[in-house]
Design an enzyme around this catalytic site. Structure first.
Site, PDB file in Angstrom:
ATOM      1  N   GLY B  43       0.846  -1.191   0.000  1.00  0.00           N
ATOM      2  CA  GLY B  43       0.000   0.000   0.000  1.00  0.00           C
ATOM      3  C   GLY B  43       0.878   1.235   0.000  1.00  0.00           C
ATOM      4  N   GLU B  44       0.519   2.234  -0.780  1.00  0.00           N
ATOM      5  CA  GLU B  44       1.324   3.457  -0.874  1.00  0.00           C
ATOM      6  C   GLU B  44       1.575   4.089   0.497  1.00  0.00           C
ATOM      7  OE1 GLU B  44      -1.097   2.515  -2.820  1.00  0.00           O
ATOM      8  OE2 GLU B  44      -1.180   3.663  -4.699  1.00  0.00           O
TER       9      GLU B  44
END
Lengths: 222, 214, 222, 214
Positions: B43-44
């Protein structure tokens, strides 16, 4: 050691019209809600915010958008906050969009005393148009300049009285970068520990980056 | 299986055991459920190992995915700052990124974050398409109005140039290379002509043209 | 998950003549002694080392200097190792001296996929002579390009089977930077833990940066 | 008190409670023992809070100072990577750095890491003189051969230009500014002429010229 704990009033008095404020957090995660309340209570205006996003409506960082205290945001997106979009489309707020990884590095640069970094992110896009490009060893990069805020607002999970910090889970996000950035770096923490209660290997941010810690009290809206 | 899940299932075949992969919202996220158990999702926001949506006592602010949804970290998950998170991306440590698209050009230029009227932020997309080893576009072949999204050139603001490696739609799979588009697989019952009719760019056909899911 | 544990033989076979190798550690602290032994046992030559220093004589990284496997070192100083000084003065080893903070950032850049950073460190010194200078907002900086090694050797305190790492004390130093840098990133750890035995907040380096972990055995000379 | 400790004690007066300070080897390190208890000492290797030299079970590889000596972390100490350690330095978070010098120019240029014959590495010195809020040179006034180290211009390779703020020797204290050297304090029993005889650069004399230790 000198305790860095400060009252709400001391912190509120520090904000001034026209300041740039870097704020940690990502979406609803790891937002310094209490320090944002201090900005609201200060009533200062014409702020520039440096943060990943402007929240999801009237919560978190979005509260400062709704309160109309902000002239400009330097962010990776505004899409999750209809109010920011509305003000942007009406020309009432300036929005500088950055690729998220570039934004993170620019905030880090400001904190680490660096002038900027070279990245391939954004080559051939609108991001390139506003920047210098540099060639190193035959490779082309965009030069992304450092961002430096007057004040930074960070949320940590745990702090000791001199600002040695530990984060929890994905509440980390931009916080360890933001805490290094501000000319005045202010922290709020979910838990206040005694000196040496954090073991040395748990500390993610040395207290030397922290100027002020909001004294413990009821947490706002977490 | 609906079109979206059909696409997502095919996308998951690109993942190898042990890969770390980033999934965009929409169809890309659906591909997680068709991936091998040993694939970790990035996930960013700085998590490597996005697990299922959280319930009960595990529903906490401290563990979210990049959409801000509460999740449970996967076995072996780790968490880092946003700077390190994108160091993983730009540093070539993602085996793949899967994104939606508004338009893809025949040479792999991607437009997926803005239209002339709506430009509300690129988030992490520009970093992802520059850094990931494989850039996979997962999308419905045409717009809701039936217009081709695979085109000679993009008209919307770019996310990146010559960055897409594979396109997976409900009709077909394209590889994208220096010579342009190569049709690799067709959906069951579809023909090369079906693809050509809905694609606004020339393409080659692979000698070993396959069937999706076969 | 797939375990990243590898035998000494698998790691030894990976080294090739002429490679660049980034090595963590600082003075005698946090040195990957067992992986250095692997380089020695491989017998490869004409290496370029990227590391803070070359140790203190024939110990640690100094062993590779004494074994004459190294053509060039990219370091912040060689003064603590008389052998490196002797070879340097005899023209038998190339030495590129970097300010220590600049070296750290150049190694980080290589790992983070950045092309370089802008710093004021070294302005007006011999360090500036070999570099491009860049002006941003009226401020002059030296452009320091990224360093990228073929292989990196890291020592951690604790690892799990997929390379999630924790460090201990000042053995951290360059290790969290070096581990991100190599095209092949190899780790040795003092302690091997089970998956999920490290709590998620203890992990300082996500395993995604690690390709191979030296299987557990007797530690060399710590 | 010998000359080295005399210098070190004066240097410590520049430190304020709560400061984080970096000390070079030699005389600078001696100043730690004269500092207020709440001053924390930064080591380039990533420790903020270098304490006493370690003995017994506390003598371990895992806690060293920047010279590689085993130490005990001070109360409140923290540890970070080499990148963050120099982020503290360049980012202006050090109240002071104290270094030795081979030569200092009248405008605060510093040469402290190399001679034409010996150039074995600048370590962290170039970062420190660029980043610390106060750059303090602590040294004996002349070389072992009796030659002045404070000069119109440096002849050895530079560590940094116009970076030194204060010079403390066994003879005197100079402030260094845009206008050059200002004599602030004399050692007990020394005269302005004593300083002039051993200084190869012009200097002004402060109106409130003081005595070191008074």
């Amino acid at each position: 050691m000198k305790s860095k704990l400060c009252s709400r009033e001391q912190i509120i008095n520090l904000f001034k019209d026209g300041q740039s404020i870097a704020i940690g957090g990502f979406a609803r995660c790891g937002i310094p809600h209490n320090l944002i309340q201090c900005v609201l209570d200060s009533g200062v205006r014409h702020l520039t915010l440096i943060c990943n996003d402007t929240g999801e409506g009237g919560d978190g960082i979005g509260r400062l958008i709704h309160s109309r205290q902000v002239d400009k945001v330097i962010v990776s997106h505004i899409g999750t906050n209809p109010e920011t979009v509305k003000l942007f489309q009406a020309g009432e707020i300036e929005v500088e969009l950055n690729p998220q990884g570039t934004l993170a590095e620019r905030i880090r640069c400001g904190g680490m005393g660096l002038g900027g970094v070279l990245t391939k992110t954004g080559l051939g896009t609108i991001v390139q148009n506003r920047r210098q490009t540099i060639t190193v060893d035959g490779q082309t990069y965009i030069l992304e300049p450092a961002l430096k805020a007057d004040v930074s607002l960070t949320r940590a999970r745990r702090t000791d009285p001199i600002g040695n910090l530990a984060y929890h889970g994905t509440c980390q996000n931009f916080n360890p970068l933001v805490v290094t950035n501000g000319s005045v770096s202010i922290v709020e923490a979910d838990f206040h520990l005694e000196l040496n209660e954090l073991t040395i290997d748990e500390i993610m941010t040395p207290g030397v980056f922290v100027d002020m810690i909001l004294e413990q009290g009821a947490l706002y809206g977490c | 299986m609906d079109a979206k899940n059909f696409i997502a299932k095919r996308v998951a075949k690109y993942f190898e055991p042990g890969d770390v992969v980033n999934l965009g919202i929409g169809i890309p996220t659906l591909s997680a459920q068709y991936a091998a158990e040993t694939v970790l999702f990035h996930g960013e926001n700085g998590i490597i190992g996005v697990g299922d949506l959280a319930k009960g006592l595990l529903f906490v602010e401290s563990f979210c995915n990049a959409s801000g949804e509460e999740i449970v970290p996967a076995v072996g998950a780790s968490i880092c700052s946003s700077a390190t998170s994108f160091g993983i991306v730009r540093g070539g440590r993602l085996a793949a990124t899967v994104l939606g698209a508004l338009e893809v050009s025949e040479f792999g230029d991607l437009a997926n974050w803005a239209t002339p009227k709506r430009a509300f932020g690129m988030g992490g997309a520009m970093d992802l398409v520059v850094g990931a080893k494989k850039v996979i576009v997962a999308m419905e072949h045409c717009t809701k109005d039936g217009l081709p999204k695979i085109r000679k050139e993009c008209t919307f603001p770019y996310t990146g140039l010559r960055c897409v490696n594979h396109i997976v739609t409900e009709l077909c799979v394209f590889d994208v290379g220096e010579k342009g588009l190569l049709l690799r697989e067709l959906a069951p019952g579809k023909t090369i002509e079906d693809v050509a009719a809905k694609t606004d760019a020339p393409f080659e056909v692979a000698d070993d043209l396959g069937i999706i899911g076969a």
